[in-house]
Design a protein around this motif. Structure first.
Motif, PDB file in Angstrom:
ATOM      1  N   GLY B 199       0.642  -1.064  -0.193  1.00  0.00           N
ATOM      2  CA  GLY B 199       0.023   0.160  -0.010  1.00  0.00           C
ATOM      3  C   GLY B 199       0.838   1.453   0.060  1.00  0.00           C
ATOM      4  N   LEU B 200       0.467   1.879  -0.385  1.00  0.00           N
ATOM      5  CA  LEU B 200       1.161   3.645  -1.213  1.00  0.00           C
ATOM      6  C   LEU B 200       0.135   4.565  -0.323  1.00  0.00           C
ATOM      7  N   MET B 201       0.279   5.339   0.518  1.00  0.00           N
ATOM      8  CA  MET B 201      -0.002   6.138   1.325  1.00  0.00           C
ATOM      9  C   MET B 201      -0.052   8.068   1.240  1.00  0.00           C
ATOM     10  N   HIS B 202      -0.032   8.502   0.495  1.00  0.00           N
ATOM     11  CA  HIS B 202       0.460  10.151   0.668  1.00  0.00           C
ATOM     12  C   HIS B 202      -0.149  10.777   1.440  1.00  0.00           C
ATOM     13  N   LEU B 203       0.021  11.767   2.640  1.00  0.00           N
ATOM     14  CA  LEU B 203      -0.126  12.059   3.743  1.00  0.00           C
ATOM     15  C   LEU B 203       0.020  13.230   3.813  1.00  0.00           C
ATOM     16  N   ASP B 204      -0.780  14.731   3.709  1.00  0.00           N
ATOM     17  CA  ASP B 204      -0.158  15.946   3.920  1.00  0.00           C
ATOM     18  C   ASP B 204      -0.544  16.293   5.253  1.00  0.00           C
ATOM     19  N   LEU B 205       0.681  17.302   5.902  1.00  0.00           N
ATOM     20  CA  LEU B 205      -0.246  18.077   7.536  1.00  0.00           C
ATOM     21  C   LEU B 205      -1.631  19.266   6.776  1.00  0.00           C
ATOM     22  N   ASP B 206      -2.339  19.165   7.650  1.00  0.00           N
ATOM     23  CA  ASP B 206      -3.576  20.546   7.372  1.00  0.00           C
ATOM     24  C   ASP B 206      -3.061  21.412   8.646  1.00  0.00           C
ATOM     25  N   PHE B 207      -3.277  22.898   8.283  1.00  0.00           N
ATOM     26  CA  PHE B 207      -2.800  23.425   9.271  1.00  0.00           C
ATOM     27  C   PHE B 207      -2.120  23.592   9.311  1.00  0.00           C
ATOM     28  N   PHE B 208      -1.222  23.212   8.671  1.00  0.00           N
ATOM     29  CA  PHE B 208       1.465  23.720   8.890  1.00  0.00           C
ATOM     30  C   PHE B 208       1.196  24.889   8.982  1.00  0.00           C
ATOM     31  N   LYS B 209       0.538  25.187   7.280  1.00  0.00           N
ATOM     32  CA  LYS B 209       0.925  26.928   6.838  1.00  0.00           C
ATOM     33  C   LYS B 209       0.683  27.855   7.969  1.00  0.00           C
ATOM     34  N   GLU B 210      -0.120  27.679   8.456  1.00  0.00           N
ATOM     35  CA  GLU B 210      -0.549  28.435   9.516  1.00  0.00           C
ATOM     36  C   GLU B 210       0.190  28.936  10.548  1.00  0.00           C
ATOM     37  N   VAL B 211       0.771  26.929  11.359  1.00  0.00           N
ATOM     38  CA  VAL B 211       1.593  27.130  12.227  1.00  0.00           C
ATOM     39  C   VAL B 211       2.773  28.344  11.453  1.00  0.00           C
ATOM     40  N   ASN B 212       3.607  27.919  10.900  1.00  0.00           N
ATOM     41  CA  ASN B 212       4.700  28.342  10.245  1.00  0.00           C
ATOM     42  C   ASN B 212       4.514  29.887   9.676  1.00  0.00           C
ATOM     43  N   MET B 306       0.731   5.053 -10.046  1.00  0.00           N
ATOM     44  CA  MET B 306       0.629   5.182  -7.930  1.00  0.00           C
ATOM     45  C   MET B 306       0.427   6.575  -7.302  1.00  0.00           C
ATOM     46  N   LEU B 307       1.722   6.544  -7.492  1.00  0.00           N
ATOM     47  CA  LEU B 307       2.269   8.384  -6.718  1.00  0.00           C
ATOM     48  C   LEU B 307       0.847   9.033  -7.323  1.00  0.00           C
ATOM     49  N   ASN B 308       0.686   8.789  -8.454  1.00  0.00           N
ATOM     50  CA  ASN B 308      -0.575  10.230  -9.006  1.00  0.00           C
ATOM     51  C   ASN B 308      -1.716  10.259  -7.939  1.00  0.00           C
ATOM     52  N   ASP B 309      -2.234   8.870  -8.288  1.00  0.00           N
ATOM     53  CA  ASP B 309      -3.558   8.029  -7.565  1.00  0.00           C
ATOM     54  C   ASP B 309      -3.569   8.903  -6.368  1.00  0.00           C
ATOM     55  N   ALA B 310      -2.499   8.678  -5.794  1.00  0.00           N
ATOM     56  CA  ALA B 310      -2.754   8.741  -4.384  1.00  0.00           C
ATOM     57  C   ALA B 310      -2.865  10.295  -3.492  1.00  0.00           C
ATOM     58  N   ASP B 311      -2.653  10.400  -4.650  1.00  0.00           N
ATOM     59  CA  ASP B 311      -2.310  12.815  -5.012  1.00  0.00           C
ATOM     60  C   ASP B 311      -3.649  13.147  -5.163  1.00  0.00           C
ATOM     61  N   LEU B 312      -4.605  11.790  -5.914  1.00  0.00           N
ATOM     62  CA  LEU B 312      -6.103  12.436  -6.151  1.00  0.00           C
ATOM     63  C   LEU B 312      -6.652  12.016  -4.901  1.00  0.00           C
ATOM     64  N   ALA B 316      -8.967  14.556  -2.814  1.00  0.00           N
ATOM     65  CA  ALA B 316     -10.388  14.125  -2.643  1.00  0.00           C
ATOM     66  C   ALA B 316     -10.897  14.611  -1.109  1.00  0.00           C
ATOM     67  N   SER B 317      -9.800  14.059  -0.255  1.00  0.00           N
ATOM     68  CA  SER B 317      -9.692  14.143   0.736  1.00  0.00           C
ATOM     69  C   SER B 317      -9.926  15.852   2.329  1.00  0.00           C
ATOM     70  N   LYS B 318      -8.752  16.401   0.646  1.00  0.00           N
ATOM     71  CA  LYS B 318      -9.176  17.500   1.804  1.00  0.00           C
ATOM     72  C   LYS B 318     -10.199  18.467   0.723  1.00  0.00           C
ATOM     73  N   ASN B 319     -10.618  18.178   0.004  1.00  0.00           N
ATOM     74  CA  ASN B 319     -12.060  18.533  -0.842  1.00  0.00           C
ATOM     75  C   ASN B 319     -12.941  18.104   0.282  1.00  0.00           C
ATOM     76  N   ARG B 320     -13.478  16.729   0.876  1.00  0.00           N
ATOM     77  CA  ARG B 320     -14.017  16.722   1.704  1.00  0.00           C
ATOM     78  C   ARG B 320     -13.772  17.672   3.194  1.00  0.00           C
ATOM     79  N   GLY B 321     -13.271  18.023   2.935  1.00  0.00           N
ATOM     80  CA  GLY B 321     -13.197  18.843   4.714  1.00  0.00           C
ATOM     81  C   GLY B 321     -11.646  18.689   5.299  1.00  0.00           C
TER      82      GLY B 321
END
Lengths: 195, 339
Positions: B199-212, B306-312, B316-321
């Protein structure tokens, strides 16, 4: 030993022969590095090992090899900066010879931590000079014979040189200055662009 | 026996030329009587004799009124001056008055413009008195230039060695996680296996930019390090977690073709990343969005696909809130087809 000294040996082997020769010498000498850096210091034994390995790889005796190193230091285009610095010693080969007493001091003016031999020059007869050289590394007499011969050519002077090793380990170069203005020599402009 | 008077000295012009090859001697009337050979050479060989000294030499500092008495009043001072014929060549000098009727003497030196003067005027070793250290300065200047070049060469070599080492590095220096290069290699190796099952998981921190933005980069780095520690702690030995961008991570899970397992891992990672982090006593909250793919989803998995699809899936997660995980499915490609 200062990197500049080791680097000069490396330059001689790369420029007079080729990089393969240097690679072989480096291997035989068991150098822990690919090449010397001019501004770093190395253990003295590495310098000795490089000289021994070079003599072995090139099938040359130590004295004639070191004499070529001396010639290379003055006359090779890649060492033109050093040749210029040597020409600051005097306006004629006669003056230059007299200035050899100051050579180590001058060198340390530019590179304070440079290892340099103790040099002492005597003008013992009208056209005869004797240069005493004391240093830890044997064979400096030969290096000076090569370098001084190249400097004589540079000044256009005709001179004969002979190296001797005295019993106490002091090396001597005897210089017979035959003609100061034998040839026109290479030009030296004091304000020439720094090489 | 009486000693001769010791406060006066007669020197021949020849001796003066040798001792001070850059001197200028002027008469009580102010006209130049003689210039030393090197000064003559600097003046371009011009015969300056007979000209008024103030027409030949311009005193730049200190300021002096016109006329001879004003010039002589500068006796002993450190002068900055130039020849009027060579205004771009500043010289250094000193003036002394000579006994009545004989005039004055100015001795000059090249000052800081020595190197240019020597090359412009073609001066040689013979043009300098042995006591003059100009030649030593020239020597030192050249020697320093050569040594500086050696130092620059060393710096260049060190820099290329450093760049080469960095290009080969497999570790992200801030977090100690694998970097993108290491992840690319590991992913390629997994894809190249005969029966890829991972399995390949692409994970992105939320609200990190605000901390920075609000707490600064040091706080941002602290959050990234903490997040990296959490990710490292939550994966199994043999799995890989890499930092592939500012606040983006890629995780590779070996021997995994269970969508529910990926979902469970993602939920645990997100909830652990949401635990408040204390920064300078202030609680600081972030979250994470993730998107995953399974190699078993593909007939012949491809690294970039695979990287591209994980990105999509991630977007989708970001768009769902945000703070969610999405497993890639071909349905996610549908909105793209409409475009």
């Amino acid at each position: 030993m200062h990197g500049l000294v080791n680097r000069a040996l490396q330059g001689f082997l790369c420029d007079t022969y080729d990089r393969d020769t240097w690679a072989e010498v480096r291997n035989q000498a068991g150098l822990p590095v690919d090449g010397f850096e001019s501004m770093l210091h190395y253990e003295d034994r590495l310098t000795e090992q490089v000289i021994l390995a070079a003599a072995h790889v090139l099938q040359r005796d130590r004295a004639s090899l070191l004499e070529d190193v001396g010639t290379y230091l003055i006359s090779h285009p890649n060492q033109s900066a050093l040749r210029r610095l040597m020409r600051f010693g005097g306006d004629s080969f006669f003056d230059f010879l007299q200035s050899l007493d100051d050579l180590s001091g001058r060198a340390r003016l530019a590179v304070p931590d440079l290892d340099m031999p103790d040099l002492h020059i005597r003008h013992d007869r009208s056209n005869r000079f004797v240069l005493d050289i004391r240093w830890g590394l044997p064979g400096m007499g030969a290096v000076f014979v090569g370098a001084l011969r190249a400097m004589a050519d540079d000044y256009g002077a005709l001179a004969f040189f002979e190296a001797e090793v005295l019993e106490d380990g002091c090396e001597q170069v005897v210089i017979e200055l035959v003609d100061q203005a034998f040839a026109c020599g290479r030009s030296f402009s004091l304000g020439g662009r720094p090489a | 026996m009486t000693r001769p008077r010791m406060d006066q000295l007669a020197l021949s012009r020849r001796a003066l030329d040798r001792l001070m090859p850059m001197h200028l001697w002027f008469a009580a009337t102010g006209e130049v009587l003689h210039t030393g050979p090197t000064l003559t050479k600097i003046a371009g060989g011009a015969d300056l004799r007979g000209q008024p000294v103030r027409d030949v030499v311009e005193i730049l500092r200190p300021k002096a009124a016109a006329g001879l008495p004003a010039l002589l009043s500068l006796e002993g001072a450190r002068l900055r001056l130039c020849l009027r014929g060579k205004p771009d060549l500043p010289l250094r000098g000193m003036i002394v008055a000579l006994p009545a009727g004989v005039g004055g003497l100015i001795n000059l030196s090249l000052g800081l413009s020595f190197a240019r003067a020597v090359s412009d005027c073609n001066l040689t070793l013979k043009d300098f008195a042995p006591c003059d250290q100009t030649v030593d300065l020239l020597y030192l200047r050249e020697a320093n230039a050569a040594i500086a070049q050696e130092s620059r060469n060393l710096t260049d070599r060190l820099q290329s060695a450093w760049a080469a080492a960095e290009a080969q590095a497999l570790t992200d220096t801030l977090t100690g996680l694998a970097n993108r290069r290491a992840m690319d290699a590991a992913l390629q190796a997994m894809v190249d296996e005969p029966l890829p099952r991972f399995g390949l998981m692409h994970l992105d921190l939320d609200f990190f930019k605000e901390v920075n933005d609000t707490l600064g980069h040091a706080a941002g780095d602290h959050v990234l390090t903490r997040a990296a520690d959490i990710l490292r702690a939550e994966i199994r030995a043999g799995d890989i977690v890499a930092r592939v961008g500012g606040d983006e991570f890629v995780l590779l899970f070996r021997d995994c073709d269970d969508p529910d397992l990926l979902e469970a891992i993602a939920a645990r990672l997100i909830s652990r990343l949401e635990e408040p982090i204390s920064i300078e006593g202030q609680p600081c909250r972030i979250s994470a969005s993730a998107g995953s793919v399974l190699a078993s989803h593909y007939e012949r998995p491809d690294r970039d696909k695979m990287l591209n699809d994980a990105d999509l899936a991630l977007y989708a997660s970001k768009n769902r809130g945000r703070a969610q995980h999405t497993l890639f499915s071909d349905a996610l490609l549908a909105p793209l087809r409409h475009n």
